[in-house]
Design a protein around this motif. Sequence first.
Motif, PDB file in Angstrom:
ATOM      1  N   TYR A  54       0.808  -1.214   0.000  1.00  0.00           N
ATOM      2  CA  TYR A  54       0.000   0.000   0.000  1.00  0.00           C
ATOM      3  C   TYR A  54       0.846   1.271   0.000  1.00  0.00           C
ATOM      4  CZ  TYR A  54      -3.937  -3.048   0.485  1.00  0.00           C
ATOM      5  OH  TYR A  54      -4.872  -4.029   0.245  1.00  0.00           O
ATOM      6  N   ASP A  55       2.117   1.139  -0.324  1.00  0.00           N
ATOM      7  CA  ASP A  55       3.020   2.277  -0.483  1.00  0.00           C
ATOM      8  C   ASP A  55       3.013   3.203   0.735  1.00  0.00           C
ATOM      9  OD1 ASP A  55       4.963   3.630  -1.949  1.00  0.00           O
ATOM     10  OD2 ASP A  55       3.503   4.995  -2.841  1.00  0.00           O
ATOM     11  N   LEU A  56       3.098   2.606   1.929  1.00  0.00           N
ATOM     12  CA  LEU A  56       3.165   3.404   3.149  1.00  0.00           C
ATOM     13  C   LEU A  56       4.584   3.936   3.331  1.00  0.00           C
ATOM     14  CD1 LEU A  56       1.143   1.115   5.603  1.00  0.00           C
ATOM     15  CD2 LEU A  56       0.305   3.019   4.208  1.00  0.00           C
ATOM     16  N   THR A  57       4.700   5.088   3.920  1.00  0.00           N
ATOM     17  CA  THR A  57       5.998   5.690   4.172  1.00  0.00           C
ATOM     18  C   THR A  57       6.396   5.444   5.623  1.00  0.00           C
ATOM     19  OG1 THR A  57       5.538   7.438   2.555  1.00  0.00           O
ATOM     20  CG2 THR A  57       7.309   7.852   4.133  1.00  0.00           C
ATOM     21  N   PRO A  58       7.530   4.781   5.849  1.00  0.00           N
ATOM     22  CA  PRO A  58       7.987   4.550   7.222  1.00  0.00           C
ATOM     23  C   PRO A  58       8.292   5.874   7.925  1.00  0.00           C
ATOM     24  CG  PRO A  58       9.250   3.223   5.669  1.00  0.00           C
ATOM     25  CD  PRO A  58       8.425   4.187   4.860  1.00  0.00           C
ATOM     26  N   ILE A  59       8.069   5.898   9.228  1.00  0.00           N
ATOM     27  CA  ILE A  59       8.333   7.137   9.965  1.00  0.00           C
ATOM     28  C   ILE A  59       9.812   7.493   9.944  1.00  0.00           C
ATOM     29  CG2 ILE A  59       6.284   7.046  11.392  1.00  0.00           C
ATOM     30  CD1 ILE A  59       7.954   5.913  13.649  1.00  0.00           C
ATOM     31  N   SER A  60      10.673   6.533   9.659  1.00  0.00           N
ATOM     32  CA  SER A  60      12.112   6.819   9.582  1.00  0.00           C
ATOM     33  C   SER A  60      12.438   7.761   8.424  1.00  0.00           C
ATOM     34  CB  SER A  60      12.908   5.526   9.432  1.00  0.00           C
ATOM     35  OG  SER A  60      12.571   4.871   8.218  1.00  0.00           O
ATOM     36  N   GLU A  61      11.521   7.914   7.484  1.00  0.00           N
ATOM     37  CA  GLU A  61      11.745   8.815   6.359  1.00  0.00           C
ATOM     38  C   GLU A  61      11.277  10.239   6.652  1.00  0.00           C
ATOM     39  OE1 GLU A  61      10.669   7.497   2.469  1.00  0.00           O
ATOM     40  OE2 GLU A  61      11.264   5.432   2.883  1.00  0.00           O
ATOM     41  N   TYR A  62      10.830  10.457   7.849  1.00  0.00           N
ATOM     42  CA  TYR A  62      10.406  11.785   8.278  1.00  0.00           C
ATOM     43  C   TYR A  62      11.296  12.240   9.416  1.00  0.00           C
ATOM     44  CZ  TYR A  62       6.110  11.188   5.628  1.00  0.00           C
ATOM     45  OH  TYR A  62       5.207  10.995   4.623  1.00  0.00           O
ATOM     46  N   LYS A  63      11.428  13.520   9.555  1.00  0.00           N
ATOM     47  CA  LYS A  63      12.118  14.071  10.714  1.00  0.00           C
ATOM     48  C   LYS A  63      11.227  15.159  11.306  1.00  0.00           C
ATOM     49  CE  LYS A  63      14.769  17.649   8.354  1.00  0.00           C
ATOM     50  NZ  LYS A  63      16.062  18.247   8.139  1.00  0.00           N
ATOM     51  N   ILE A  64      11.409  15.416  12.570  1.00  0.00           N
ATOM     52  CA  ILE A  64      10.639  16.445  13.250  1.00  0.00           C
ATOM     53  C   ILE A  64      11.525  17.677  13.404  1.00  0.00           C
ATOM     54  CG2 ILE A  64       9.366  17.023  15.348  1.00  0.00           C
ATOM     55  CD1 ILE A  64       8.098  14.805  13.635  1.00  0.00           C
ATOM     56  N   ASN A  65      11.028  18.808  12.960  1.00  0.00           N
ATOM     57  CA  ASN A  65      11.787  20.046  13.021  1.00  0.00           C
ATOM     58  C   ASN A  65      10.898  21.114  13.642  1.00  0.00           C
ATOM     59  OD1 ASN A  65      13.572  22.135  12.680  1.00  0.00           O
ATOM     60  ND2 ASN A  65      13.405  22.213  10.463  1.00  0.00           N
ATOM     61  N   LEU A  66      11.116  21.381  14.928  1.00  0.00           N
ATOM     62  CA  LEU A  66      10.345  22.390  15.653  1.00  0.00           C
ATOM     63  C   LEU A  66       8.848  22.169  15.527  1.00  0.00           C
ATOM     64  CD1 LEU A  66      12.484  25.545  14.763  1.00  0.00           C
ATOM     65  CD2 LEU A  66      12.562  24.182  16.849  1.00  0.00           C
ATOM     66  N   GLY A  67       8.444  20.909  15.682  1.00  0.00           N
ATOM     67  CA  GLY A  67       7.024  20.596  15.659  1.00  0.00           C
ATOM     68  C   GLY A  67       6.442  20.412  14.277  1.00  0.00           C
ATOM     69  N   LYS A  68       7.227  20.608  13.248  1.00  0.00           N
ATOM     70  CA  LYS A  68       6.733  20.434  11.883  1.00  0.00           C
ATOM     71  C   LYS A  68       7.334  19.163  11.306  1.00  0.00           C
ATOM     72  CE  LYS A  68       6.314  25.362  11.046  1.00  0.00           C
ATOM     73  NZ  LYS A  68       6.749  26.486  10.247  1.00  0.00           N
ATOM     74  N   SER A  69       6.506  18.345  10.730  1.00  0.00           N
ATOM     75  CA  SER A  69       6.972  17.105  10.124  1.00  0.00           C
ATOM     76  C   SER A  69       7.386  17.398   8.678  1.00  0.00           C
ATOM     77  CB  SER A  69       5.857  16.066  10.144  1.00  0.00           C
ATOM     78  OG  SER A  69       6.272  14.897   9.509  1.00  0.00           O
ATOM     79  N   THR A  70       8.582  16.982   8.329  1.00  0.00           N
ATOM     80  CA  THR A  70       9.051  17.157   6.962  1.00  0.00           C
ATOM     81  C   THR A  70       9.641  15.847   6.480  1.00  0.00           C
ATOM     82  OG1 THR A  70      11.182  17.942   7.752  1.00  0.00           O
ATOM     83  CG2 THR A  70       9.552  19.618   7.194  1.00  0.00           C
ATOM     84  N   ARG A  71       9.400  15.516   5.257  1.00  0.00           N
ATOM     85  CA  ARG A  71       9.914  14.276   4.698  1.00  0.00           C
ATOM     86  C   ARG A  71      11.384  14.427   4.349  1.00  0.00           C
ATOM     87  NH1 ARG A  71       7.259  10.382   0.170  1.00  0.00           N
ATOM     88  NH2 ARG A  71       8.625   8.646   0.608  1.00  0.00           N
ATOM     89  N   VAL A  72      12.151  13.440   4.707  1.00  0.00           N
ATOM     90  CA  VAL A  72      13.582  13.440   4.407  1.00  0.00           C
ATOM     91  C   VAL A  72      13.753  12.907   2.984  1.00  0.00           C
ATOM     92  CG1 VAL A  72      15.814  12.480   5.038  1.00  0.00           C
ATOM     93  CG2 VAL A  72      14.156  13.022   6.821  1.00  0.00           C
ATOM     94  N   LEU A  73      14.380  13.715   2.140  1.00  0.00           N
ATOM     95  CA  LEU A  73      14.606  13.291   0.772  1.00  0.00           C
ATOM     96  C   LEU A  73      15.886  12.491   0.699  1.00  0.00           C
ATOM     97  CD1 LEU A  73      13.685  16.627  -1.039  1.00  0.00           C
ATOM     98  CD2 LEU A  73      12.256  14.613  -0.706  1.00  0.00           C
ATOM     99  N   LYS A  74      15.827  11.418  -0.035  1.00  0.00           N
ATOM    100  CA  LYS A  74      17.018  10.560  -0.181  1.00  0.00           C
ATOM    101  C   LYS A  74      17.645  10.762  -1.523  1.00  0.00           C
ATOM    102  CE  LYS A  74      15.554   7.026   2.984  1.00  0.00           C
ATOM    103  NZ  LYS A  74      15.331   5.630   3.185  1.00  0.00           N
TER     104      LYS A  74
END
Length: 74
Positions: A54-74
């Motif tokens: 189902y093409d879920l994104t693992p939480i390891s691909e996100y980082k938390i930056n001052l309360g804002k979730s941003t996706r980490v680009l590889k």
Amino acid sequence: MQSFIQYWDSVDQSMIKIYGIDTSDAGISADDIAFAQEALMKPKEFVEWWGSKYDLTPISEYKINLGKSTRVLK
């Protein structure tokens, strides 16, 4: 061998750890859990398969930056 409920709990914990959602959030039914258990899939293996299907994104691909979730680009 784990009971059905123990297996489901293990799947739930893996789902939360990897994707940050539980089996209910992911739309996983009792039949899906039963299928995985009968197929002798390990809970983590089932979760990874489901996430890929189902093409879920693992939480390891996100980082938390001052309360804002941003996706980490590889």
